[in-house]
Each structure stands twice: as C-alpha cells, then as structure tokens.
Design a protein around this motif. Sequence first.
Motif, PDB file in Angstrom:
ATOM      1  N   SER A 322       1.890  -2.454 -19.367  1.00 44.65           N
ATOM      2  CA  SER A 322       2.983  -3.412 -19.497  1.00 44.65           C
ATOM      3  C   SER A 322       3.234  -4.106 -18.168  1.00 44.65           C
ATOM      4  CB  SER A 322       4.266  -2.694 -19.946  1.00 44.65           C
ATOM      5  OG  SER A 322       4.745  -1.806 -18.941  1.00 44.65           O
ATOM      6  N   VAL A 323       2.706  -3.536 -17.089  1.00 41.07           N
ATOM      7  CA  VAL A 323       2.829  -4.130 -15.758  1.00 41.07           C
ATOM      8  C   VAL A 323       1.567  -4.892 -15.404  1.00 41.07           C
ATOM      9  CG1 VAL A 323       3.170  -3.675 -13.291  1.00 41.07           C
ATOM     10  CG2 VAL A 323       4.402  -2.318 -15.008  1.00 41.07           C
ATOM     11  N   VAL A 324       0.431  -4.234 -15.524  1.00 44.78           N
ATOM     12  CA  VAL A 324      -0.852  -4.835 -15.172  1.00 44.78           C
ATOM     13  C   VAL A 324      -1.797  -4.676 -16.359  1.00 44.78           C
ATOM     14  CG1 VAL A 324      -2.804  -4.781 -13.609  1.00 44.78           C
ATOM     15  CG2 VAL A 324      -0.515  -4.292 -12.744  1.00 44.78           C
ATOM     16  N   ASP A 325      -2.104  -5.764 -17.010  1.00 41.64           N
ATOM     17  CA  ASP A 325      -2.936  -5.733 -18.213  1.00 41.64           C
ATOM     18  C   ASP A 325      -4.403  -5.959 -17.845  1.00 41.64           C
ATOM     19  OD1 ASP A 325      -3.871  -5.696 -20.753  1.00 41.64           O
ATOM     20  OD2 ASP A 325      -3.182  -7.705 -21.275  1.00 41.64           O
ATOM     21  N   TYR A 326      -5.094  -4.890 -17.508  1.00 42.49           N
ATOM     22  CA  TYR A 326      -6.508  -4.994 -17.176  1.00 42.49           C
ATOM     23  C   TYR A 326      -7.169  -3.647 -17.437  1.00 42.49           C
ATOM     24  CZ  TYR A 326      -5.475  -2.483 -12.849  1.00 42.49           C
ATOM     25  OH  TYR A 326      -5.078  -1.551 -11.934  1.00 42.49           O
ATOM     26  N   ASP A 327      -8.481  -3.600 -17.368  1.00 36.96           N
ATOM     27  CA  ASP A 327      -9.224  -2.397 -17.752  1.00 36.96           C
ATOM     28  C   ASP A 327      -9.793  -1.631 -16.578  1.00 36.96           C
ATOM     29  OD1 ASP A 327      -8.838  -2.893 -20.466  1.00 36.96           O
ATOM     30  OD2 ASP A 327     -10.508  -4.311 -20.507  1.00 36.96           O
ATOM     31  N   MET A 328      -9.517  -2.072 -15.355  1.00 34.71           N
ATOM     32  CA  MET A 328     -10.029  -1.352 -14.207  1.00 34.71           C
ATOM     33  C   MET A 328      -9.244  -0.074 -13.998  1.00 34.71           C
ATOM     34  SD  MET A 328     -10.307  -2.476 -10.194  1.00 34.71           S
ATOM     35  CE  MET A 328      -8.572  -2.193  -9.891  1.00 34.71           C
ATOM     36  N   GLU A 329      -9.934   0.986 -13.631  1.00 37.36           N
ATOM     37  CA  GLU A 329      -9.279   2.255 -13.346  1.00 37.36           C
ATOM     38  C   GLU A 329      -9.274   2.500 -11.843  1.00 37.36           C
ATOM     39  OE1 GLU A 329      -9.833   7.082 -13.976  1.00 37.36           O
ATOM     40  OE2 GLU A 329     -11.142   5.666 -15.036  1.00 37.36           O
ATOM     41  N   LEU A 330      -8.097   2.688 -11.288  1.00 38.47           N
ATOM     42  CA  LEU A 330      -7.985   3.062  -9.881  1.00 38.47           C
ATOM     43  C   LEU A 330      -8.061   4.583  -9.781  1.00 38.47           C
ATOM     44  CD1 LEU A 330      -5.188   0.794  -8.336  1.00 38.47           C
ATOM     45  CD2 LEU A 330      -7.635   0.716  -7.885  1.00 38.47           C
ATOM     46  N   LYS A 331      -8.993   5.061  -9.007  1.00 37.20           N
ATOM     47  CA  LYS A 331      -9.173   6.502  -8.826  1.00 37.20           C
ATOM     48  C   LYS A 331      -8.567   6.925  -7.495  1.00 37.20           C
ATOM     49  CE  LYS A 331     -13.241   8.058  -7.735  1.00 37.20           C
ATOM     50  NZ  LYS A 331     -14.677   8.447  -7.784  1.00 37.20           N
ATOM     51  N   ARG A 332      -7.912   8.070  -7.478  1.00 34.47           N
ATOM     52  CA  ARG A 332      -7.273   8.571  -6.266  1.00 34.47           C
ATOM     53  C   ARG A 332      -8.318   8.892  -5.201  1.00 34.47           C
ATOM     54  NH1 ARG A 332      -2.280  10.999  -5.338  1.00 34.47           N
ATOM     55  NH2 ARG A 332      -1.881  10.925  -7.596  1.00 34.47           N
ATOM     56  N   GLY A 333      -8.119   8.305  -4.026  1.00 39.17           N
ATOM     57  CA  GLY A 333      -9.006   8.573  -2.902  1.00 39.17           C
ATOM     58  C   GLY A 333      -8.272   9.343  -1.815  1.00 39.17           C
ATOM     59  N   GLU A 334      -8.538   9.018  -0.572  1.00 36.49           N
ATOM     60  CA  GLU A 334      -7.952   9.743   0.546  1.00 36.49           C
ATOM     61  C   GLU A 334      -6.588   9.163   0.935  1.00 36.49           C
ATOM     62  OE1 GLU A 334     -10.665   9.798   3.784  1.00 36.49           O
ATOM     63  OE2 GLU A 334     -12.248  10.850   2.667  1.00 36.49           O
ATOM     64  N   VAL A 335      -5.721  10.049   1.383  1.00 34.00           N
ATOM     65  CA  VAL A 335      -4.412   9.659   1.902  1.00 34.00           C
ATOM     66  C   VAL A 335      -4.365  10.033   3.375  1.00 34.00           C
ATOM     67  CG1 VAL A 335      -1.921  10.024   1.795  1.00 34.00           C
ATOM     68  CG2 VAL A 335      -3.250   9.938  -0.315  1.00 34.00           C
ATOM     69  N   SER A 336      -4.189   9.015   4.236  1.00 39.60           N
ATOM     70  CA  SER A 336      -4.134   9.249   5.683  1.00 39.60           C
ATOM     71  C   SER A 336      -2.719   8.954   6.165  1.00 39.60           C
ATOM     72  CB  SER A 336      -5.134   8.337   6.414  1.00 39.60           C
ATOM     73  OG  SER A 336      -6.443   8.547   5.919  1.00 39.60           O
ATOM     74  N   GLY A 337      -2.050   9.978   6.691  1.00 37.59           N
ATOM     75  CA  GLY A 337      -0.668   9.824   7.087  1.00 37.59           C
ATOM     76  C   GLY A 337      -0.433   9.772   8.583  1.00 37.59           C
ATOM     77  N   ASP A 338      -1.492   9.603   9.358  1.00 39.60           N
ATOM     78  CA  ASP A 338      -1.355   9.591  10.820  1.00 39.60           C
ATOM     79  C   ASP A 338      -1.310   8.191  11.412  1.00 39.60           C
ATOM     80  OD1 ASP A 338      -1.338  12.384  10.958  1.00 39.60           O
ATOM     81  OD2 ASP A 338      -3.532  12.476  10.964  1.00 39.60           O
ATOM     82  N   GLY A 339      -1.243   7.179  10.559  1.00 38.08           N
ATOM     83  CA  GLY A 339      -1.134   5.812  11.045  1.00 38.08           C
ATOM     84  C   GLY A 339      -2.470   5.097  11.170  1.00 38.08           C
ATOM     85  N   PHE A 340      -2.387   3.795  11.360  1.00 37.39           N
ATOM     86  CA  PHE A 340      -3.571   2.937  11.396  1.00 37.39           C
ATOM     87  C   PHE A 340      -4.460   3.219  12.603  1.00 37.39           C
ATOM     88  CE2 PHE A 340      -5.061  -1.733  11.975  1.00 37.39           C
ATOM     89  CZ  PHE A 340      -6.298  -1.434  11.414  1.00 37.39           C
ATOM     90  N   TRP A 341      -3.850   3.409  13.770  1.00 38.74           N
ATOM     91  CA  TRP A 341      -4.660   3.605  14.976  1.00 38.74           C
ATOM     92  C   TRP A 341      -5.529   4.847  14.842  1.00 38.74           C
ATOM     93  CZ3 TRP A 341      -5.902   6.751  19.041  1.00 38.74           C
ATOM     94  CH2 TRP A 341      -6.517   6.120  20.145  1.00 38.74           C
ATOM     95  N   ALA A 342      -4.950   5.948  14.373  1.00 38.49           N
ATOM     96  CA  ALA A 342      -5.710   7.195  14.192  1.00 38.49           C
ATOM     97  C   ALA A 342      -6.806   7.010  13.153  1.00 38.49           C
ATOM     98  CB  ALA A 342      -4.773   8.326  13.804  1.00 38.49           C
ATOM     99  N   PHE A 343      -6.488   6.299  12.067  1.00 38.78           N
ATOM    100  CA  PHE A 343      -7.480   6.058  11.014  1.00 38.78           C
ATOM    101  C   PHE A 343      -8.675   5.303  11.568  1.00 38.78           C
ATOM    102  CE2 PHE A 343      -9.100   2.890   7.969  1.00 38.78           C
ATOM    103  CZ  PHE A 343      -9.643   3.733   7.002  1.00 38.78           C
ATOM    104  N   ALA A 344      -8.417   4.267  12.362  1.00 42.23           N
ATOM    105  CA  ALA A 344      -9.515   3.465  12.929  1.00 42.23           C
ATOM    106  C   ALA A 344     -10.389   4.295  13.862  1.00 42.23           C
ATOM    107  CB  ALA A 344      -8.943   2.262  13.679  1.00 42.23           C
ATOM    108  N   GLN A 345      -9.785   5.192  14.621  1.00 38.07           N
ATOM    109  CA  GLN A 345     -10.574   6.034  15.528  1.00 38.07           C
ATOM    110  C   GLN A 345     -11.474   6.998  14.759  1.00 38.07           C
ATOM    111  OE1 GLN A 345     -10.092   4.925  18.682  1.00 38.07           O
ATOM    112  NE2 GLN A 345      -8.529   3.677  17.669  1.00 38.07           N
ATOM    113  N   GLN A 346     -11.001   7.461  13.630  1.00 34.43           N
ATOM    114  CA  GLN A 346     -11.714   8.475  12.866  1.00 34.43           C
ATOM    115  C   GLN A 346     -12.648   7.901  11.804  1.00 34.43           C
ATOM    116  OE1 GLN A 346      -8.452  10.752  11.285  1.00 34.43           O
ATOM    117  NE2 GLN A 346      -7.638  11.244  13.321  1.00 34.43           N
ATOM    118  N   TYR A 347     -12.555   6.608  11.563  1.00 32.49           N
ATOM    119  CA  TYR A 347     -13.320   5.998  10.477  1.00 32.49           C
ATOM    120  C   TYR A 347     -14.834   6.199  10.696  1.00 32.49           C
ATOM    121  CZ  TYR A 347     -15.007   2.599   7.078  1.00 32.49           C
ATOM    122  OH  TYR A 347     -15.647   2.027   6.020  1.00 32.49           O
TER     123      TYR A 347
END
Length: 347
Positions: A322-347
């Motif tokens: 009722s919000v988004v009418d489409y057939d794509m399925e979003l699958k749960r991936g990784e959650v990074s809670g240490d901020g963007f700078w830490a994510f970029a260093q570890q990518y």
Amino acid sequence: MKVFIFGAGASRGAFEHDHSDSALVAPLVDELFETRYDRHATSILEAGDLDECRQGLIKYGSVEKWLTERWERVQRFEQPSSQQSERAFFGRISHYVRRLLQWVSNAYNDTNAYATLLRKLVARDERFGSISFNYDTLLDRAYSRRLGRSFDSFDAYSEASYVKPHGSVNWLIRRSAAKELQHGRLFDHQLFFNYATSSMFNCGNHGFDEIRVIDPDHRLLQEEQEIYHYLDRDYFYPALYMPLTVKLYPFIEGFYERVVTESRKMLNEATDVYLVGYRAADPIIQDIFRGIIARQVTLHVVGRDDSAEVMNTVLAWSRDHSVVDYDMELKRGEVSGDGFWAFAQQY
C-alpha cells in the motif's frame, strides 16, 4: 552494481574529527540555525529571522515541520503583501542554506570518508552509483579528485551515475537582472542580493533549462559577488529544495521527473543498496523505489545508534504494497553503527 544513498549524516560524519572551526561542520537539518553558523547569515538573515527559526525548532521539534507549517500558512493569507513578505523570507532562507553548505564544501580534504570510499571502490574495480540528498559538494569533489570527473553540466552528473534529488550549492537558476539595479557600470552587490531573495518565490516557477551548473571546485562559488560577475551581472536563485517535509519540486519544472528517472535507472541495476547517514524519510525515496523491476536486492545501513531502526523501518515500508507497489524484495544486509568514517576505513 552498488548504489550508495547519502543523507546529512554522511557529510556530518565524513571527517574523523570535528573541524577546529565548528562553523565548517556539516549540519544536520535541525542544526541549520545554530549560533555557530551565524556568520554565514550576514547580510542575508537578520537577528529576528534567526530567532524565529530557533523558536520554530523549539515549538515544533523539527526545522522541517516548522518550515512546512509556515509555508502552508502563506497560502492562507488573503493580503498579497503578506504573501510576498513571507515568500521573501523563504528566499532568504534558501540563499542562507546555499552559503552555509558552500562553506562546508570548502572544508574538503583528501582524507575524508567520501574520498576514502571512492578510492577503495576504484581500486576494487567495482561498479557503483550515488544518490545524495545533501546540498554540499563534498562527494562531488571526491568524484572530481578520485575519478577525474568534471561536473559542469547535468549530463556530467548523469554520466557519472550521480543524482542529487534536493539540488546542490553549485546549481544556480540564472535570472536577468533589472536594468535599474545596474546603473551603467556601477554594480550594487547587496541590492542584487536583496532583489534575488525577495523575488525567488514571488516570480513563479522556473524551467529546467534555466539552471547553470558550475564546477564544484570553482573558486567563484565562494563569493556571491563573483557569481554575479560570472553571470554577466545577472542575479541568481539557488537550485536547491529547502528542508520542508514536502519538497517544492514544481519550483523547477521537470526536475523531479528527471531525478526519479535517473535514480530508478541505477536501482534497476543494483545488487546492493547502502543507506549512509540517511533515514529514508523523504517521500521521493518511496517514489524512486516504486519503479524498480522484480528482483532481490540487499539493503545495508550505515549510521550511528539509529542504524538498526532505519533498517527495520525501510524493510517494513518496502514490503507494504500500500506504500510501495513493486515486486522487488529488499533483503536484510549489514548494519554498521560506527558512522560513515569508520565504515569507509573498513570497506
């Protein structure tokens, strides 16, 4: 293809440490009118304007909610003079936001998280695209330095698979200056500026072809007076959408359609989507996802303490037809809670 969707938290967290000058730290939307940014309001917003903005935040708990309520109230005014005055206020807000985020952009350095992430994507030879809801050009400059990209037109952004749905500080709507403001060879910068802020929302909508894109590294962006001379003494409006809960997309005809089309094109080829410092609360993000073809895509969230909450919220509305009418399925991936700078260093 990996698609990175950046919000205000990305620019805020792009540097390992805060700048020594707090007036150069990228603000979150509710921080736009903090006193540390007062110097950017000089000759644009008066003390009374700033006080109203701060009181609005206190009353409504959100800059977006307050500005939205104030904009909607304009439509209910009966007197043309009252409407004109309020629209001029929003013109001043737009020019203030452009100046503030331009100075934030000037703080770019090659060690920030945007540059680090792009360097690693290139080294890995990964295909990627970006959607940034930020007005600043920190990411634009990273593209220029790390990818050798030059952004002097909308086509250049499209070719780089880079979309900015809320506009950008280096995008300007050029308007012909009134002759009486020029007085031959004389040029009154403040008079031009006052005219631009007063007329921005009092002169109707504008065409997409009126926008001028200036390379984000160009020094003239740092001073409005330099821009006026560059535009042959024509004045300009910032081509950016103010922080309202409902963006004023009709202000630039055709802009919304182009943004949605180009964003969908990227997401139709995505295998992974990364929300970086972005809560996905804008209605436009749901419009973008509505056009995705049937497929499974992995969603990742990069942020701080609210990362898990953002993941759950987006997965929930993506599965609600009722919000988004489409057939794509979003699958749960990784959650990074240490901020963007830490994510970029570890990518």
